[in-house]
Motif scaffolding. Sequence first.
Motif, PDB file in Angstrom:
ATOM      1  N   GLY A  54       1.302  -0.930  -0.217  1.00 29.54           N
ATOM      2  CA  GLY A  54      -0.029  -0.252  -0.130  1.00 29.54           C
ATOM      3  C   GLY A  54       0.660   1.159   0.030  1.00 29.54           C
ATOM      4  N   LEU A  55       1.781   1.014   0.817  1.00 31.49           N
ATOM      5  CA  LEU A  55       2.878   2.573   0.668  1.00 31.49           C
ATOM      6  C   LEU A  55       3.494   2.827  -0.693  1.00 31.49           C
ATOM      7  N   LEU A  56       3.837   1.229  -1.672  1.00 27.12           N
ATOM      8  CA  LEU A  56       4.770   1.835  -2.333  1.00 27.12           C
ATOM      9  C   LEU A  56       3.963   2.135  -3.184  1.00 27.12           C
ATOM     10  N   SER A  57       2.180   1.618  -3.327  1.00 24.25           N
ATOM     11  CA  SER A  57       1.032   2.069  -3.797  1.00 24.25           C
ATOM     12  C   SER A  57       1.614   4.076  -4.069  1.00 24.25           C
ATOM     13  N   LEU A  58       1.346   4.132  -2.893  1.00 18.06           N
ATOM     14  CA  LEU A  58       0.791   5.253  -2.585  1.00 18.06           C
ATOM     15  C   LEU A  58       2.264   6.378  -3.283  1.00 18.06           C
ATOM     16  N   LEU A  59       3.160   6.171  -2.411  1.00 17.09           N
ATOM     17  CA  LEU A  59       4.674   6.908  -3.283  1.00 17.09           C
ATOM     18  C   LEU A  59       4.888   6.958  -4.436  1.00 17.09           C
ATOM     19  N   PHE A  60       4.323   5.265  -5.513  1.00 18.57           N
ATOM     20  CA  PHE A  60       3.723   6.013  -6.928  1.00 18.57           C
ATOM     21  C   PHE A  60       3.318   6.453  -7.477  1.00 18.57           C
ATOM     22  N   LEU A  61       2.135   6.991  -6.262  1.00 12.12           N
ATOM     23  CA  LEU A  61       0.702   7.962  -7.115  1.00 12.12           C
ATOM     24  C   LEU A  61       1.139   8.821  -6.722  1.00 12.12           C
ATOM     25  N   TRP A  62       2.361   9.271  -5.424  1.00  9.92           N
ATOM     26  CA  TRP A  62       2.454  10.781  -5.563  1.00  9.92           C
ATOM     27  C   TRP A  62       3.329  11.517  -5.999  1.00  9.92           C
ATOM     28  N   VAL A  63       4.636  10.007  -6.648  1.00 10.49           N
ATOM     29  CA  VAL A  63       5.121  10.892  -7.863  1.00 10.49           C
ATOM     30  C   VAL A  63       4.085  10.768  -9.602  1.00 10.49           C
ATOM     31  N   ILE A  64       3.647  10.224  -9.977  1.00 15.31           N
ATOM     32  CA  ILE A  64       3.061  10.071 -11.145  1.00 15.31           C
ATOM     33  C   ILE A  64       2.065  11.589 -11.511  1.00 15.31           C
ATOM     34  N   ILE A  65       1.899  11.785  -9.584  1.00 15.43           N
ATOM     35  CA  ILE A  65       0.832  13.306  -9.713  1.00 15.43           C
ATOM     36  C   ILE A  65       1.569  14.429  -9.327  1.00 15.43           C
ATOM     37  N   PHE A  66       2.960  14.104  -9.054  1.00 17.00           N
ATOM     38  CA  PHE A  66       4.208  15.234  -8.797  1.00 17.00           C
ATOM     39  C   PHE A  66       4.194  16.418 -10.006  1.00 17.00           C
ATOM     40  N   PRO A  67       3.239  17.907  -9.377  1.00 15.16           N
ATOM     41  CA  PRO A  67       3.835  18.430 -10.835  1.00 15.16           C
ATOM     42  C   PRO A  67       4.464  19.520 -11.423  1.00 15.16           C
ATOM     43  N   LYS A  68       4.060  19.166 -12.841  1.00 10.43           N
ATOM     44  CA  LYS A  68       5.306  19.759 -14.023  1.00 10.43           C
ATOM     45  C   LYS A  68       6.399  21.272 -12.551  1.00 10.43           C
ATOM     46  N   GLN A  69       5.274  22.011 -12.347  1.00 14.58           N
ATOM     47  CA  GLN A  69       6.088  23.397 -11.972  1.00 14.58           C
ATOM     48  C   GLN A  69       6.830  23.502 -10.414  1.00 14.58           C
ATOM     49  N   TYR A  70       6.891  22.269 -10.019  1.00 10.35           N
ATOM     50  CA  TYR A  70       8.289  21.611  -9.274  1.00 10.35           C
ATOM     51  C   TYR A  70       8.790  21.060  -9.995  1.00 10.35           C
ATOM     52  N   HIS A  71       9.482  19.991 -10.907  1.00 11.95           N
ATOM     53  CA  HIS A  71      10.108  19.100 -11.701  1.00 11.95           C
ATOM     54  C   HIS A  71      11.562  19.514 -11.132  1.00 11.95           C
ATOM     55  N   HIS A  72      12.371  21.172 -11.182  1.00  9.33           N
ATOM     56  CA  HIS A  72      12.952  21.305 -10.925  1.00  9.33           C
ATOM     57  C   HIS A  72      13.350  20.500  -9.561  1.00  9.33           C
ATOM     58  N   VAL A  73      12.795  20.301  -8.797  1.00  6.14           N
ATOM     59  CA  VAL A  73      13.520  19.715  -7.350  1.00  6.14           C
ATOM     60  C   VAL A  73      13.922  18.253  -7.256  1.00  6.14           C
ATOM     61  N   LEU A  74      13.154  17.383  -8.338  1.00  5.67           N
ATOM     62  CA  LEU A  74      13.552  16.265  -8.727  1.00  5.67           C
ATOM     63  C   LEU A  74      15.314  16.423  -9.647  1.00  5.67           C
ATOM     64  N   SER A  75      15.580  17.123 -10.729  1.00 10.58           N
ATOM     65  CA  SER A  75      16.601  17.610 -11.312  1.00 10.58           C
ATOM     66  C   SER A  75      17.018  17.981 -10.408  1.00 10.58           C
ATOM     67  N   ASP A  76      17.093  18.654  -9.372  1.00 11.88           N
ATOM     68  CA  ASP A  76      17.948  18.852  -8.503  1.00 11.88           C
ATOM     69  C   ASP A  76      19.064  16.870  -7.693  1.00 11.88           C
ATOM     70  N   PHE A  77      17.982  16.317  -8.057  1.00 12.21           N
ATOM     71  CA  PHE A  77      18.458  15.507  -7.504  1.00 12.21           C
ATOM     72  C   PHE A  77      18.832  14.610  -8.113  1.00 12.21           C
ATOM     73  N   TYR A  78      19.146  14.712 -10.015  1.00  9.03           N
ATOM     74  CA  TYR A  78      19.276  14.577 -11.257  1.00  9.03           C
ATOM     75  C   TYR A  78      18.774  12.785 -11.598  1.00  9.03           C
ATOM     76  N   TYR A  79      17.346  12.913 -11.490  1.00  5.94           N
ATOM     77  CA  TYR A  79      16.110  11.572 -10.976  1.00  5.94           C
ATOM     78  C   TYR A  79      14.700  12.537 -11.287  1.00  5.94           C
ATOM     79  N   SER A  80      14.260  12.040 -13.208  1.00  3.30           N
ATOM     80  CA  SER A  80      13.334  12.021 -13.959  1.00  3.30           C
ATOM     81  C   SER A  80      12.823  11.335 -12.858  1.00  3.30           C
ATOM     82  N   LYS A  81      10.521  12.069 -13.014  1.00  4.97           N
ATOM     83  CA  LYS A  81       9.864  11.063 -12.880  1.00  4.97           C
ATOM     84  C   LYS A  81       9.527   9.715 -12.964  1.00  4.97           C
TER      85      LYS A  81
END
Length: 264
Positions: A54-81
């Motif tokens: 359930g936790l894996l499903s929830l975290l996976f869901l939250w990654v999918i929803i992660f808005p485009k305007q905050y993608h720079h947060v992920l890029s700071d860690f050198y990962y994409s959605k």
Amino acid sequence: MKQRVITGVVAAALFLPIVFYGGLPFVLLTYILATIGLYELLKMKQLSIFSVHGLLSLLFLWVIIFPKQYHHVLSDFYYSKTEIAIIFILLFLAYTVVTKNRFTFEDVSFCILSAIYVGIGFYFFIETRNAGLVYVFYSLFIIWATDSGAYFVGKAMGKNKLWPEISPNKTVEGSLGGVVCAVIVGILFSLFSTTIPVGLVTLMGITVVLSVFGQIGDLVQSAFKRHFNVKDSGNILPGHGGILDRFDSLLFVLPLLNLFHLWT
């Protein structure tokens, strides 16, 4: 009916101000709605969200929803959605080994597809709001007009069943009536909105497609409930059912609306 009206008024009073305001409060509201939707879907299959899968499903869901305007947060860690999503899929598959196949490949598939189904729709809810309030209300009014038209026309004139194996009460006449009502709403938006950058004929065509697929989204949710033998996806909204019961059409309409690129 009284309970449905009271719930609708209270929900609108809580929901609409956040939709109007937008920004981070709207993103957080969307995450909450999507989380409840995933909980409802997993519960249908008797999978607990309060578990490893359930936790894996929830975290996976939250990654999918992660808005485009905050993608720079992920890029700071050198990962994409996409890369993070791949990690979660591998973790799901590894979990089948850890549980000695008590959590099966079929369970993995259900969890992943559930997160994608709920996540894509709510991701585009955020993207649609970022594009402008007019597109959110256009989508909502198209769905409401389709639902209302289908109900009243079907009740008055419905004779031919649309899909009795999935939803016995829906009729072909009601479905067509819903599309006609949606087109009327689309015409009104075209006449009175100065921000939708397409002509009347184009918007009418888009409206027809969205109305049809909104009804398909409703039937998809009906198919889930019939398969798992439940009346509603949940009971968080008295008289209305669960979050998925209220957002089933939007989960189809919003991704399609974005694919039409009305605001690009």
